[in-house]
Design an enzyme around this catalytic site. Sequence first.
Site, PDB file in Angstrom:
ATOM      1  N   LYS A  66       0.058   4.221  -0.413  1.00  0.00           N
ATOM      2  CA  LYS A  66      -0.634   5.431   0.072  1.00  0.00           C
ATOM      3  C   LYS A  66      -0.389   6.584  -0.906  1.00  0.00           C
ATOM      4  O   LYS A  66      -0.286   6.336  -2.109  1.00  0.00           O
ATOM      5  CB  LYS A  66      -0.189   5.745   1.504  1.00  0.00           C
ATOM      6  CG  LYS A  66      -0.307   4.511   2.411  1.00  0.00           C
ATOM      7  CD  LYS A  66      -0.176   4.796   3.868  1.00  0.00           C
ATOM      8  CE  LYS A  66      -0.353   3.487   4.632  1.00  0.00           C
ATOM      9  NZ  LYS A  66      -0.359   3.670   6.077  1.00  0.00           N
ATOM     10  N   GLU A  94      -7.183   5.026   7.377  1.00  0.00           N
ATOM     11  CA  GLU A  94      -6.982   6.444   7.044  1.00  0.00           C
ATOM     12  C   GLU A  94      -8.215   7.004   6.340  1.00  0.00           C
ATOM     13  O   GLU A  94      -8.558   8.176   6.502  1.00  0.00           O
ATOM     14  CB  GLU A  94      -5.709   6.596   6.191  1.00  0.00           C
ATOM     15  CG  GLU A  94      -4.456   6.418   7.053  1.00  0.00           C
ATOM     16  CD  GLU A  94      -3.236   5.873   6.327  1.00  0.00           C
ATOM     17  OE1 GLU A  94      -3.203   5.911   5.085  1.00  0.00           O
ATOM     18  OE2 GLU A  94      -2.307   5.422   7.027  1.00  0.00           O
ATOM     19  N   GLU A 151      -5.863  -4.292  10.788  1.00  0.00           N
ATOM     20  CA  GLU A 151      -4.861  -3.238  10.922  1.00  0.00           C
ATOM     21  C   GLU A 151      -5.182  -2.384  12.147  1.00  0.00           C
ATOM     22  O   GLU A 151      -5.934  -1.400  12.042  1.00  0.00           O
ATOM     23  CB  GLU A 151      -4.858  -2.348   9.677  1.00  0.00           C
ATOM     24  CG  GLU A 151      -4.571  -3.090   8.392  1.00  0.00           C
ATOM     25  CD  GLU A 151      -3.972  -2.157   7.342  1.00  0.00           C
ATOM     26  OE1 GLU A 151      -2.855  -2.434   6.896  1.00  0.00           O
ATOM     27  OE2 GLU A 151      -4.603  -1.142   6.994  1.00  0.00           O
ATOM     28  N   ASN A 160       0.862  -1.185   0.000  1.00  0.00           N
ATOM     29  CA  ASN A 160       0.000   0.000   0.000  1.00  0.00           C
ATOM     30  C   ASN A 160       0.899   1.237   0.000  1.00  0.00           C
ATOM     31  O   ASN A 160       1.415   1.623   1.041  1.00  0.00           O
ATOM     32  CB  ASN A 160      -0.907  -0.036   1.241  1.00  0.00           C
ATOM     33  CG  ASN A 160      -1.757   1.217   1.355  1.00  0.00           C
ATOM     34  OD1 ASN A 160      -1.827   2.019   0.424  1.00  0.00           O
ATOM     35  ND2 ASN A 160      -2.401   1.387   2.502  1.00  0.00           N
ATOM     36  N   SER A 204       2.931  -1.463  10.632  1.00  0.00           N
ATOM     37  CA  SER A 204       4.361  -1.497  10.958  1.00  0.00           C
ATOM     38  C   SER A 204       5.013  -2.867  10.732  1.00  0.00           C
ATOM     39  O   SER A 204       5.883  -3.279  11.502  1.00  0.00           O
ATOM     40  CB  SER A 204       4.603  -1.006  12.401  1.00  0.00           C
ATOM     41  OG  SER A 204       4.198   0.350  12.525  1.00  0.00           O
ATOM     42  N   GLY A 240       1.943   2.896  10.778  1.00  0.00           N
ATOM     43  CA  GLY A 240       2.904   3.981  10.606  1.00  0.00           C
ATOM     44  C   GLY A 240       3.585   4.435  11.886  1.00  0.00           C
ATOM     45  O   GLY A 240       4.204   5.493  11.921  1.00  0.00           O
ATOM     46  N   HIS A 288      -9.821   1.400   4.472  1.00  0.00           N
ATOM     47  CA  HIS A 288      -8.550   1.598   5.182  1.00  0.00           C
ATOM     48  C   HIS A 288      -8.779   2.593   6.322  1.00  0.00           C
ATOM     49  O   HIS A 288      -9.567   3.528   6.191  1.00  0.00           O
ATOM     50  CB  HIS A 288      -7.482   2.133   4.220  1.00  0.00           C
ATOM     51  CG  HIS A 288      -6.124   2.148   4.848  1.00  0.00           C
ATOM     52  ND1 HIS A 288      -5.717   3.163   5.671  1.00  0.00           N
ATOM     53  CD2 HIS A 288      -5.111   1.250   4.821  1.00  0.00           C
ATOM     54  CE1 HIS A 288      -4.489   2.889   6.112  1.00  0.00           C
ATOM     55  NE2 HIS A 288      -4.106   1.734   5.611  1.00  0.00           N
TER      56      HIS A 288
END
Length: 249
Positions: free
Chosen positions: A14, A96, A166, A12, A211, A172, A94
């Site tokens: 992003k 985000e 996730e 991914n 991560s 991150g 996702h």
Amino acid sequence: MPMNRRKLVGANWKMNGSLEANAKWLKEFAADPPKCETVVFPPFVYLPQVVAGLVGGVAAGGQNLSQHAPGAYTGEVAGEMLVEIGCHWVIVGHSERRARFNEVDLMVAAKARRALDLGLRPIVCVGETLAERQAGKTLEVVSRQVASVLSVCSVAELGQLAVAYEPRWAIGTGHAATPDEAQEVHKAIRAQLSAADQTAAGQVRVIYGGSVTKENAGDLFAEPDIDGGLIGGASLDARLFRAICAAAE
Ligand code: PGA
């Protein structure tokens, strides 16, 4: 009985990349394509470049899609367009998107439904915040997120889905879930899928994201219900991502 599921690893990217950086990545990655099932998710505008540059059965996917059919939706991208450009997969929900673009469970379910209607395989992302984990609500939150997607797909379609667990606190941050922490949630997701249909549940890949590095991938992927990973930061370097794929081979 654990099924022999083929591991699935996604990159991914992003909102990262450039024509030049992508060309370098694709060249490096093409030198030694992985044997696990692998999907690269670049920003939309780079999909044609990535589709053209992937070899060895590595697939491309979109990071998102509209829940709507093509029409007057400025700034959106329809699933039909992803299919036309050569995508086989799409990420939906996702964290985000959920946290920064107000995607709620209903919208995520609608996007998964739209993907399935078009023959695009959705990777449905679920995961709790740190506050929810600390309040002991992890399994409750994840099960609500999984249930909303299950409510819009048939048993026959289950095998088309993958689920990405996730935890938001791990994305991150350099602070991945431990294999035990992840396995506990993956096992609960598998049990929830099994309640819908045991055989189909045995086929659904439940992958971990947050991560993942080449150092921790092997231990995570060795857990019985962790069927691969969705990799953010470490996927931007082709060699690091290749090393993570190696842990899934
Ligand atoms: P990360 O991101 O690997 O950078 O933590 C994972 C993801 O958001 O899919």
